[in-house]
Design an enzyme around this catalytic site. Sequence first.
Site, PDB file in Angstrom:
ATOM      1  N   ILE A 130       0.825  -1.203   0.000  1.00  0.00           N
ATOM      2  CA  ILE A 130       0.000   0.000   0.000  1.00  0.00           C
ATOM      3  C   ILE A 130       0.862   1.257   0.000  1.00  0.00           C
ATOM      4  O   ILE A 130       2.007   1.242   0.472  1.00  0.00           O
ATOM      5  CB  ILE A 130      -0.951   0.005   1.227  1.00  0.00           C
ATOM      6  CG1 ILE A 130      -2.076   1.051   1.065  1.00  0.00           C
ATOM      7  CG2 ILE A 130      -0.183   0.211   2.528  1.00  0.00           C
ATOM      8  CD1 ILE A 130      -3.232   0.879   2.023  1.00  0.00           C
ATOM      9  N   CYS A 131       0.315   2.323  -0.587  1.00  0.00           N
ATOM     10  CA  CYS A 131       0.952   3.638  -0.613  1.00  0.00           C
ATOM     11  C   CYS A 131       2.312   3.550  -1.317  1.00  0.00           C
ATOM     12  O   CYS A 131       2.388   3.208  -2.485  1.00  0.00           O
ATOM     13  CB  CYS A 131       1.061   4.187   0.805  1.00  0.00           C
ATOM     14  SG  CYS A 131       1.457   5.942   0.889  1.00  0.00           S
ATOM     15  N   HIS A 132       3.416   3.819  -0.613  1.00  0.00           N
ATOM     16  CA  HIS A 132       4.745   3.718  -1.215  1.00  0.00           C
ATOM     17  C   HIS A 132       5.308   2.306  -1.148  1.00  0.00           C
ATOM     18  O   HIS A 132       6.411   2.052  -1.653  1.00  0.00           O
ATOM     19  CB  HIS A 132       5.708   4.693  -0.530  1.00  0.00           C
ATOM     20  CG  HIS A 132       5.469   6.129  -0.894  1.00  0.00           C
ATOM     21  ND1 HIS A 132       4.425   6.862  -0.362  1.00  0.00           N
ATOM     22  CD2 HIS A 132       6.113   6.967  -1.739  1.00  0.00           C
ATOM     23  CE1 HIS A 132       4.443   8.094  -0.853  1.00  0.00           C
ATOM     24  NE2 HIS A 132       5.462   8.183  -1.692  1.00  0.00           N
ATOM     25  N   GLY A 133       4.566   1.366  -0.554  1.00  0.00           N
ATOM     26  CA  GLY A 133       5.024  -0.013  -0.469  1.00  0.00           C
ATOM     27  C   GLY A 133       5.414  -0.625  -1.803  1.00  0.00           C
ATOM     28  O   GLY A 133       6.418  -1.350  -1.893  1.00  0.00           O
ATOM     29  N   GLN A 135       7.015   0.532  -4.068  1.00  0.00           N
ATOM     30  CA  GLN A 135       8.380   0.892  -4.466  1.00  0.00           C
ATOM     31  C   GLN A 135       9.331  -0.283  -4.271  1.00  0.00           C
ATOM     32  O   GLN A 135      10.282  -0.451  -5.034  1.00  0.00           O
ATOM     33  CB  GLN A 135       8.876   2.093  -3.655  1.00  0.00           C
ATOM     34  CG  GLN A 135       8.309   3.425  -4.123  1.00  0.00           C
ATOM     35  CD  GLN A 135       8.924   4.591  -3.382  1.00  0.00           C
ATOM     36  OE1 GLN A 135       9.003   4.592  -2.153  1.00  0.00           O
ATOM     37  NE2 GLN A 135       9.369   5.591  -4.123  1.00  0.00           N
TER      38      GLN A 135
END
Length: 207
Positions: A130-133, A135
């Site tokens: 989730i979110c910047h995960g 990356q």
Amino acid sequence: YNQHKRRSHPFKMPSKKILMIVGDFTEDYEVMVPYQMLLMVGHSVDVGCPGKTSIDKIKTAIHDFEGDQTYTEKTGHRFALNCSLNEVDATSYDALVIPGGRAPEYLREEKSVIEIVKHFVDENKPIAAICHGPQILSAFPNYLKGKNVTAYPKLRIEMENCGANWIGSCGMAGAVVDGNLVTGQAWPGHPEWISKFLVLLGTKIQL
């Protein structure tokens, strides 16, 4: 306060062993909320960070959406780890959770993290990011190629450069599933993101 204390639960189903990879300034909600929700339904969750042990804590950051050009950042809680990542045997886990925040941008440079995540990618085990995960998943462009994914909206170009199909229409409150991968844009999407992850885990909750 022992946040890792085992609790009884009313759901009868096979319990899964889940690994969560975090680092300093992981987003506060995105580590604590999924951790607690997965425990609530009876799964076990080990939370580890490279360079730290099971007696250590990480600092978290609270990212909020207050009408600015990007998210604001505030000091979060200290989250107590319950495993030592350098001792983890990835083959013993059924699924992986990758929260967002600041941490993923540097965790993807950690050899130990890449080796662990590679196991889940190669074995096609359930992954929730989730979110910047996502990356961290960008270190595996062949895994993302052709997959429908979402993430924090400013990661769109990065995901597309990995060959992923960017799905932005789900919005902050939504989540996207492709095979055994479920992705979300940010913590407002926790209900949908975690709900879809539970389906991948085979978790059935009947009201």
